[in-house]
Design a protein around this motif. Structure first.
Motif, mmCIF file in Angstrom:
data_model
loop_
_atom_site.group_PDB
_atom_site.id
_atom_site.type_symbol
_atom_site.label_atom_id
_atom_site.label_comp_id
_atom_site.label_asym_id
_atom_site.label_seq_id
_atom_site.Cartn_x
_atom_site.Cartn_y
_atom_site.Cartn_z
ATOM 1 N N ALA A 152 -4.466 -10.692 -0.045
ATOM 2 C CA ALA A 152 -4.245 -9.284 0.295
ATOM 3 C C ALA A 152 -5.270 -8.414 -0.418
ATOM 4 C CB ALA A 152 -2.837 -8.856 -0.102
ATOM 5 N N PRO A 153 -5.755 -7.360 0.229
ATOM 6 C CA PRO A 153 -6.710 -6.460 -0.444
ATOM 7 C C PRO A 153 -6.030 -5.666 -1.550
ATOM 8 C CG PRO A 153 -6.154 -5.631 1.736
ATOM 9 C CD PRO A 153 -5.544 -6.985 1.629
ATOM 10 N N ARG A 154 -6.840 -4.991 -2.330
ATOM 11 C CA ARG A 154 -6.343 -4.288 -3.510
ATOM 12 C C ARG A 154 -5.464 -3.090 -3.133
ATOM 13 N NH1 ARG A 154 -7.988 -4.959 -8.723
ATOM 14 N NH2 ARG A 154 -7.718 -3.228 -10.193
ATOM 15 N N ASN A 155 -5.758 -2.458 -2.003
ATOM 16 C CA ASN A 155 -4.950 -1.289 -1.640
ATOM 17 C C ASN A 155 -3.527 -1.677 -1.247
ATOM 18 O OD1 ASN A 155 -5.776 -2.594 0.654
ATOM 19 N ND2 ASN A 155 -6.252 -0.756 1.802
ATOM 20 N N ILE A 156 -3.317 -2.880 -0.737
ATOM 21 C CA ILE A 156 -1.953 -3.329 -0.434
ATOM 22 C C ILE A 156 -1.179 -3.558 -1.728
ATOM 23 C CG2 ILE A 156 -0.603 -5.206 0.566
ATOM 24 C CD1 ILE A 156 -2.592 -5.427 2.773
ATOM 25 N N HIS A 157 -1.832 -4.164 -2.729
ATOM 26 C CA HIS A 157 -1.175 -4.321 -4.035
ATOM 27 C C HIS A 157 -0.819 -2.963 -4.632
ATOM 28 C CE1 HIS A 157 -2.077 -8.426 -3.571
ATOM 29 N NE2 HIS A 157 -3.292 -8.440 -4.095
ATOM 30 N N ARG A 158 -1.711 -2.007 -4.470
ATOM 31 C CA ARG A 158 -1.439 -0.659 -5.000
ATOM 32 C C ARG A 158 -0.240 -0.030 -4.282
ATOM 33 N NH1 ARG A 158 -5.959 1.502 -3.668
ATOM 34 N NH2 ARG A 158 -7.098 0.764 -5.499
ATOM 35 N N HIS A 159 -0.157 -0.232 -2.981
ATOM 36 C CA HIS A 159 0.973 0.312 -2.229
ATOM 37 C C HIS A 159 2.291 -0.341 -2.649
ATOM 38 C CE1 HIS A 159 3.021 2.044 1.304
ATOM 39 N NE2 HIS A 159 3.639 0.877 1.380
ATOM 40 N N VAL A 160 2.270 -1.634 -2.900
ATOM 41 C CA VAL A 160 3.484 -2.329 -3.327
ATOM 42 C C VAL A 160 3.934 -1.832 -4.698
ATOM 43 C CG1 VAL A 160 4.408 -4.585 -3.969
ATOM 44 C CG2 VAL A 160 3.023 -4.349 -1.915
ATOM 45 N N LEU A 161 2.989 -1.595 -5.595
ATOM 46 C CA LEU A 161 3.348 -1.072 -6.909
ATOM 47 C C LEU A 161 3.951 0.322 -6.809
ATOM 48 C CD1 LEU A 161 0.268 -2.239 -9.026
ATOM 49 C CD2 LEU A 161 2.607 -3.103 -9.170
ATOM 50 N N LEU A 162 3.402 1.156 -5.940
ATOM 51 C CA LEU A 162 3.936 2.507 -5.788
ATOM 52 C C LEU A 162 5.278 2.522 -5.066
ATOM 53 C CD1 LEU A 162 0.685 4.477 -4.837
ATOM 54 C CD2 LEU A 162 1.948 4.618 -6.980
ATOM 55 N N SER A 163 5.505 1.565 -4.181
ATOM 56 C CA SER A 163 6.760 1.540 -3.429
ATOM 57 C C SER A 163 7.946 1.171 -4.302
ATOM 58 C CB SER A 163 6.648 0.563 -2.262
ATOM 59 O OG SER A 163 6.491 -0.764 -2.736
ATOM 60 N N GLU A 164 7.731 0.341 -5.330
ATOM 61 C CA GLU A 164 8.784 -0.082 -6.254
ATOM 62 C C GLU A 164 9.931 -0.775 -5.530
ATOM 63 O OE1 GLU A 164 9.980 3.244 -8.558
ATOM 64 O OE2 GLU A 164 8.089 3.388 -9.662
ATOM 65 N N ILE A 165 9.597 -1.555 -4.505
ATOM 66 C CA ILE A 165 10.585 -2.376 -3.805
ATOM 67 C C ILE A 165 10.639 -3.736 -4.496
ATOM 68 C CG2 ILE A 165 11.158 -3.455 -1.599
ATOM 69 C CD1 ILE A 165 9.787 -1.131 -0.207
ATOM 70 N N LYS A 166 11.813 -4.120 -4.949
ATOM 71 C CA LYS A 166 11.939 -5.322 -5.774
ATOM 72 C C LYS A 166 11.499 -6.567 -5.021
ATOM 73 C CE LYS A 166 15.820 -3.391 -8.383
ATOM 74 N NZ LYS A 166 17.252 -3.570 -8.767
ATOM 75 N N GLU A 167 11.851 -6.655 -3.740
ATOM 76 C CA GLU A 167 11.481 -7.845 -2.973
ATOM 77 C C GLU A 167 9.975 -7.991 -2.842
ATOM 78 O OE1 GLU A 167 15.511 -6.491 -1.945
ATOM 79 O OE2 GLU A 167 13.544 -5.533 -1.977
ATOM 80 N N ALA A 168 9.248 -6.870 -2.833
ATOM 81 C CA ALA A 168 7.789 -6.929 -2.680
ATOM 82 C C ALA A 168 7.084 -7.096 -4.023
ATOM 83 C CB ALA A 168 7.285 -5.674 -1.976
ATOM 84 N N THR A 169 7.552 -6.409 -5.055
ATOM 85 C CA THR A 169 6.894 -6.519 -6.365
ATOM 86 C C THR A 169 7.029 -7.918 -6.953
ATOM 87 O OG1 THR A 169 8.919 -5.644 -7.367
ATOM 88 C CG2 THR A 169 7.152 -4.081 -6.914
ATOM 89 N N SER A 170 8.084 -8.632 -6.596
ATOM 90 C CA SER A 170 8.229 -9.997 -7.107
ATOM 91 C C SER A 170 7.237 -10.965 -6.482
ATOM 92 C CB SER A 170 9.656 -10.497 -6.857
ATOM 93 O OG SER A 170 9.950 -10.507 -5.474
ATOM 94 N N SER A 171 6.659 -10.606 -5.351
ATOM 95 C CA SER A 171 5.682 -11.468 -4.679
ATOM 96 C C SER A 171 4.239 -11.116 -5.005
ATOM 97 C CB SER A 171 5.888 -11.391 -3.163
ATOM 98 O OG SER A 171 5.692 -10.070 -2.690
ATOM 99 N N LEU A 172 4.013 -10.208 -5.948
ATOM 100 C CA LEU A 172 2.649 -9.855 -6.326
ATOM 101 C C LEU A 172 1.991 -11.003 -7.074
ATOM 102 C CD1 LEU A 172 3.095 -6.154 -7.533
ATOM 103 C CD2 LEU A 172 1.808 -6.923 -5.543
ATOM 104 N N PRO A 173 0.681 -11.167 -6.938
ATOM 105 C CA PRO A 173 0.001 -12.253 -7.665
ATOM 106 C C PRO A 173 -0.037 -11.989 -9.163
ATOM 107 C CG PRO A 173 -1.583 -10.902 -6.469
ATOM 108 C CD PRO A 173 -0.232 -10.440 -6.038
ATOM 109 N N LEU A 174 -0.345 -13.026 -9.906
ATOM 110 C CA LEU A 174 -0.318 -12.941 -11.360
ATOM 111 C C LEU A 174 -1.419 -12.048 -11.911
ATOM 112 C CD1 LEU A 174 1.060 -13.969 -13.937
ATOM 113 C CD2 LEU A 174 -0.539 -15.898 -13.924
#
Length: 680
Positions: A551-573
């Motif tokens: 995933a590109p960096r802007n998708i990771h940024r969107h997931v961090l801003l959304s603060e959805i638990k199901e999505a933040t748990s799937s972020l890469p290390l």
């Protein structure tokens, strides 16, 4: 309507009405022929008593008021005509006309025709002095009294310059997607539509005393509880204009840069009180407002958090460039500049507060505004959110139009949110009662086909979606290999992140009974197609393996801003291991830095001894290493090193001594259950 409002409205229309040539020439209109005969008789007699002249002027004025029906507003209320006739604004020009007619009658007695022509010329000049213009139609013809009211209103808009084409500023495709309306940026507009103006505003009336006059803004309005506004040192400049697109950038003054450096020091201290003290001195510092808003939101003070974001937006809007437009969709801000990122984040957080407050239509407008600032790179990935807000606000046609316009160059069908949301849009359109039966069947068929294709392309969405909707799936679905656990385990990490984001955000939209029944029918049809070995199933499997690798960096940024638990748990290390700041989460790697903070001299503590650390814990200003780094005092440095070695040896000896200490156990009693109060 009051007579004053009618007078203003009538005067505006009279200034834009078409000139009637029948009033200016002789013999063109049958109504003016008696008046012309009276003027000729007065000229030949060369005697005109004052009483007759006043009577003639009053008759002429009465005839003129009766003939002038080109103004459509004069037919609204006939009861106010007499009040309009005796108004001083209309008596003055009529008195001037009567005086001019007397002068012309005395000058030219032998030439009545020339005199009448001069009278018509004088009337034309007086109308020009009053700045009255002609209202003509698109074909160049004059608007008569029998024209349609819609044509007259359209001509008024063109004369005043309020046509819709002036607001477009771009193509029809761009405006349909990125165009923003000012009235939809105000949350009170949506709340009034839901609950009424009285329920929203209540009995609050603006105070007339000690009222502060603020600059009118569109995004947020100033509050009386805010500190007095003074420009914090932010300005906006126009970088370039190309192909109808304007590129802007925010700039910080030197004083604001010094405040920014103090803010960075306060963030490193990890103490929110330092940010509060900084805001007391600089109440409109943007990054401090953003960071403190996150602190208040974590402490569940939602009202204060929202108020701080609104204050930041107000400070930004007061610094806008005169050419910067919120509604045209042609103003750009580069996210690579740190000065511009704060504006993106303030808009995003304000949008999320609006959505939680129950204003999805206003939140959708802010979402389109963020997308219009940089639609090509989309730094905050608003395309992952705009479908949810569109469904919440029930703007189904706008989402389908966005999908149709951007599918060619953005491949929106490859995103799980658009694949499922467009199908849900067609389903809701088919359920509308005012739709034709044939059109309803077509919409339902499109919804079925699109949902089946979405389930075949993204099978990992079904089971998490049913789990969050608290729906127990059928045994045939859970036991099937296509929707089983393998569908979630075998999908790439980037696709799992997008799937978790969509499911965690839009699960509430799928909980309706009618939607769940429609989903059940589509799942059964998909299982039949899978068992029949539909070629689309294998093609979709190959696409999932080739795409969604990272995933590109802007998708990771969107997931961090959304603060959805199901999505933040799937972020890469590599994303979760680095610190994330609320004022600048996951900054771009190729940022354009305009200024950097000065380098500070950090005292190295890695080579310090135990004794120096002990003294530093007692005295924070103690620095034993400071004198040892000087080249001139080498002997002192060696002596200090030897002292440190001796202290280290002493500490090692003390550790060994403490390790060898043995404590003797107390003797054990024969009867442990004896009562302590019992005497021997």
């Amino acid at each position: 309507m009051s007579t004053r409002a009618l007078r203003r409205l009538r005067g505006k229309q009279r200034g834009q009405e078409a000139l009637d040539l029948g009033e200016l020439t002789l013999g063109d209109s049958p109504d003016e022929q008696p008046g012309a005969g009276e003027e000729e008789q007065l000229d030949t007699a060369n005697v005109s008593p004052p009483s007759e002249r006043k009577a003639n002027s009053r008759k002429a004025k009465k005839n003129k008021a009766q003939k002038n029906f080109s103004n459509i507003y004069e037919l609204i209320c006939d009861a106010d005509n007499e009040a309009e006739k005796i108004s001083p604004d209309e008596e003055k020009p009529d008195g001037n006309q009567s005086k001019d007619t007397e002068k012309n009658d005395n000058r030219d007695v032998e030439k009545p025709e020339a005199n009448s022509q001069s009278l018509s010329g004088d009337r034309v000049k007086k109308k020009k002095k009053k700045k009255k213009t002609k209202v003509t139609s698109d074909g160049g013809q004059e608007a008569g009294p029998g024209d349609d009211i819609d044509l007259l209103l359209q001509n008024l808009e063109q004369a005043n310059g309020f046509s819709l084409q002036n607001e477009d500023c771009g193509g029809t495709e761009r405006r349909s997607v990125l165009h923003v309306e000012h009235r939809n940026l105000n949350s009170e507009t949506e709340l009034k539509r839901y609950f009424g103006a009285r329920a929203v505003q209540g009995d609050q009336r603006p105070r007339q005393r000690n009222r502060q006059f603020h600059r009118s803004t569109w995004m947020t309005g100033p509050k009386d509880s805010w500190p007095r506004f003074s420009r914090p040192g932010i300005s906006m400049t126009l970088l370039q204009s190309q192909d109808g697109i304007q590129y802007f950038a925010f700039e910080h003054s030197r004083d604001y840069q010094q405040v920014q450096f103090k803010f960075l020091d306060a963030v490193e201290s990890m103490d929110p009180n330092n940010i509060v003290s900084l805001l007391q001195l600089n109440p409109y510092h943007i990054d401090s407002l953003l960071q403190l808003s996150d602190v208040c939101r974590i402490q569940e003070d939602q009202e204060m958090a929202r108020d701080l974001i609104e204050r930041a937006l107000y400070s930004f809007e007061c610094a806008f460039h005169p050419l910067f437009s919120l509604t045209s969709g042609t103003s750009r801000l580069d996210y690579l500049r740190p000065e511009n990122r704060a504006f993106y984040l303030a808009l995003y957080k304000h949008m999320m507060f609006l959505e939680k407050r129950g204003c999805p239509r206003t939140a959708l407008e802010f979402c389109k505004l963020i997308l219009s600032l940089d639609p090509d790179s989309d730094p905050l990935c608003m395309l992952l959110l705009i479908d949810f807000l569109t469904l919440r606000s029930r703007e189904y046609q706008s989402l389908l139009q966005l999908y149709q316009d951007w599918e060619v160059h953005r491949n929106l069908s490859q995103l799980p949110n658009f694949a499922f949301s467009t199908a849900l849009c067609h389903f809701h359109l088919s359920q509308q009662e005012d739709l034709d039966p044939e059109e309803s069947v077509k919409q339902r068929h499109r919804a079925d086909v699109m949902l089946q294709n979405a389930l075949i392309m993204f099978p990992g969405v079904l089971m998490p979606l049913l789990d969050l909707c608290t729906v127990q799936p059928d045994v045939t679905v859970t036991s099937h290999a296509f929707f089983g656990p393998k569908s979630q385990i075998g999908q790439p990490a980037a696709l799992a992140e997008l799937t978790a984001l969509y499911v965690g955000r839009t699960c509430s939209l799928w909980r309706e009974a009618a939607v769940m029944l429609w989903l059940e029918e589509s799942v059964k049809e998909v299982l039949h197609r899978v068992d029949a070995k539909d070629p689309l199933v294998e093609d979709s499997q190959n696409k999932r393996k080739q795409r969604y690798q990272s995933a590109p960096r802007n998708i990771h940024r969107h997931v961090l801003l959304s603060e959805i638990k199901e999505a933040t748990s799937s972020l890469p290390l590599d994303v979760t291991s680095q610190p994330v700041m609320g004022f600048d989460p996951l900054p771009p790697l190729d940022s354009v830095i305009s200024y950097t903070p000065p380098e500070r001299q950090h005292v190295g503590a890695s080579n310090e001894s135990t004794l120096s650390l002990f003294f530093r814990s007692l005295l924070p200003n103690f620095n034993l290493q400071g004198g040892l780094r000087q080249e001139d005092d080498m002997e002192v440095a060696r002596a200090g090193q030897e002292l440190n070695q001796e202290v280290d040896r002493l500490m090692v000896a003390m550790r060994e001594m403490l390790a060898n200490i043995r404590f003797q156990e107390p003797p054990r009693e024969d009867n442990p259950y004896r009562d302590e109060e019992e005497w021997d």
